[in-house]
Write a protein that holds these residues in place. Structure first.
Motif, short mmCIF file in Angstrom:
data_model
loop_
_atom_site.label_atom_id
_atom_site.label_comp_id
_atom_site.label_asym_id
_atom_site.label_seq_id
_atom_site.Cartn_x
_atom_site.Cartn_y
_atom_site.Cartn_z
N ILE A 140 -0.64 5.75 3.83
CA ILE A 140 -1.40 4.64 3.27
C ILE A 140 -0.77 3.39 3.85
O ILE A 140 0.41 3.09 3.60
N LEU A 141 -1.51 2.68 4.68
CA LEU A 141 -1.01 1.47 5.31
C LEU A 141 -1.34 0.30 4.40
O LEU A 141 -2.51 0.00 4.17
N GLU A 142 -0.31 -0.35 3.86
CA GLU A 142 -0.50 -1.51 3.00
C GLU A 142 -0.22 -2.78 3.78
O GLU A 142 0.69 -2.81 4.61
N GLY A 143 -1.00 -3.79 3.50
CA GLY A 143 -0.78 -5.09 4.13
C GLY A 143 -1.21 -6.20 3.20
O GLY A 143 -2.04 -5.99 2.32
N ASP A 144 -0.63 -7.38 3.39
CA ASP A 144 -0.99 -8.48 2.50
C ASP A 144 -2.04 -9.42 3.10
O ASP A 144 -2.40 -10.42 2.50
N ASP A 148 -3.00 12.98 9.91
CA ASP A 148 -3.95 13.86 9.23
C ASP A 148 -4.76 13.07 8.22
O ASP A 148 -5.95 13.34 8.03
N GLU A 149 -4.13 12.13 7.55
CA GLU A 149 -4.78 11.26 6.57
C GLU A 149 -4.28 9.85 6.75
O GLU A 149 -3.07 9.63 6.91
N LEU A 150 -5.20 8.88 6.73
CA LEU A 150 -4.82 7.48 6.84
C LEU A 150 -5.81 6.65 6.04
O LEU A 150 -7.02 6.77 6.21
N SER A 151 -5.28 5.84 5.15
CA SER A 151 -6.11 4.89 4.42
C SER A 151 -5.43 3.54 4.44
O SER A 151 -4.24 3.42 4.75
N TYR A 152 -6.20 2.51 4.13
CA TYR A 152 -5.71 1.14 4.17
C TYR A 152 -5.79 0.53 2.78
O TYR A 152 -6.75 0.74 2.05
N SER A 153 -4.76 -0.23 2.42
CA SER A 153 -4.69 -0.83 1.10
C SER A 153 -4.21 -2.27 1.20
O SER A 153 -3.21 -2.55 1.87
N HIS A 154 -4.95 -3.16 0.55
CA HIS A 154 -4.51 -4.56 0.50
C HIS A 154 -3.60 -4.74 -0.71
O HIS A 154 -3.92 -4.33 -1.81
N THR A 155 -2.44 -5.32 -0.47
CA THR A 155 -1.47 -5.60 -1.53
C THR A 155 -1.02 -7.04 -1.37
O THR A 155 -0.60 -7.44 -0.28
N LYS A 156 -1.10 -7.80 -2.43
CA LYS A 156 -0.62 -9.18 -2.36
C LYS A 156 0.87 -9.18 -2.07
O LYS A 156 1.59 -8.24 -2.40
#
Length: 122
Positions: free
Chosen positions: A48-52, A85-93
């Motif tokens: 899970i790739l998190e970015g602000d 195999d699995e990749l999702s993106y998540s916005h995190t402040k």
């Protein structure tokens, strides 16, 4: 960048100094590419790739090439997605990930690159 396991424990982290002035979105996109490359190098397969940066996360979620100034950088990140195999993106402040924010501050005082890793990845 910070790599955590399913329980949220830090497995590895990295800080890299970027010597040239870039926009915030460019830095976020380069950090995303570096994070995916690093995760792939150490054998992580579910991410899970998190970015602000909401703009970067939105650009990564769509299946079309971006014509924005960071379009080629976004395409680079998307090409790295094939390593997982699995990749999702998540916005995190920014307030939501103090460890990554602290590493970004730390990067100002290092020469190039610093990596921290636990002995055993699970």
């Amino acid at each position: 960048m910070v790599i955590r396991n399913e329980e949220g424990l830090v497995l590895a982290s990295c800080a890299k100094k970027i010597p040239v002035a870039y926009s915030g979105c460019e830095i976020e996109t380069m950090a995303a590419a570096a994070a995916l490359s690093f995760a792939s190098d150490i054998g992580i397969k579910r991410v899970i790739l998190e970015g602000d940066s909401l703009a970067v996360i939105k650009a990564l979620r769509v299946d079309v090439s971006s014509l924005s100034p960071i379009g080629l950088l976004i395409d680079d990140v998307k090409s790295l997605a094939n390593n997982f195999d699995e990749l999702s993106y998540s916005h995190t402040k920014r307030e939501g990930n103090q460890v990554a924010h602290g590493l970004a501050k730390c990067a100002k005082s290092i020469l190039n690159l610093v990596v921290w890793m636990e002995d055993v990845l699970s």
